[in-house]
Scaffold this active site. Sequence first.
Site: not given
Length: 285
Positions: A45-47, A75
């Site tokens: 979803s995210e890095t 997050h």
Amino acid sequence: MKYHYALLDVFTETPFAGNPLAVFSDAGELDGAVMQRIANELNLSETVFITGAPEPGVFSIRIFTPRSEIPFAGHPTIGTAHWLRASERLGAGHRLVLREGIGDVVIGFEAQSTWLTTAQPLRIDPASFDAVTAAALLGLAEVEVIAAPVVASCGLDYWLIELGASEALARARLDVAAHDRLFEPWLEGALYLFCRQQGGARARMFAPRAGIPEDPATGSAAAPLAGWLAHREAAPGAYRYRIEQGVEMGRPSLIEARVERGTEGIERIEVGGRAVIVGGGWLAL
């Protein structure tokens, strides 16, 4: 050259639950185009990329979904802070500020939990579509969407859609083609579905244009949701909510939120939770 990253599960203390996150600890030499390709490669979803530490206790970070850079996310913020603390990168006092695209996000630690304070105040606007359209978009009966959707934000816009029961939440299926027709091309149209339950809410998040068909835990959406819930309370005061997410994906997550509502409106929103480091690796670039 090898660039190392840690892999965490966030908004959980159980491996393989919560929301996965990759944190690249020394990414100052990478440009945005390379960061974007890495985020697409990992397909989380995210890095997060830590690009520097301009002063003690302050770390600059950039956050990417598989398709775009975003100025703030919950997050990634909680997970990065947890990793910095666990890696003993904070120094004396454990002061921590994460410098993000949205501004400086202040971090606090309480026992095993990490808390962020939103850098932007709550904003709530009417949505451009009604409950009937929302129901059709989600494959639900009209009566299952119990309030007019609103757009709420503490830095990122989310379309909050309230459902009457957890059964409806579990059955919701996003019509992606209808979603694309509904939103302008420049809008991601991230949907945060929720139903109220004792002590808070249960939620799901869909953001197909960001490359996120569904997200297991979304702190940047939980923040405005908590603000909206406090806004609807009968009187000013300090409110606390527990928001469950990721249940339908088999990745149960728990997001906590604290809201201070004054006589003039929402004064402060904090989002917190736990995280666990589950592994790591490197990329050769």
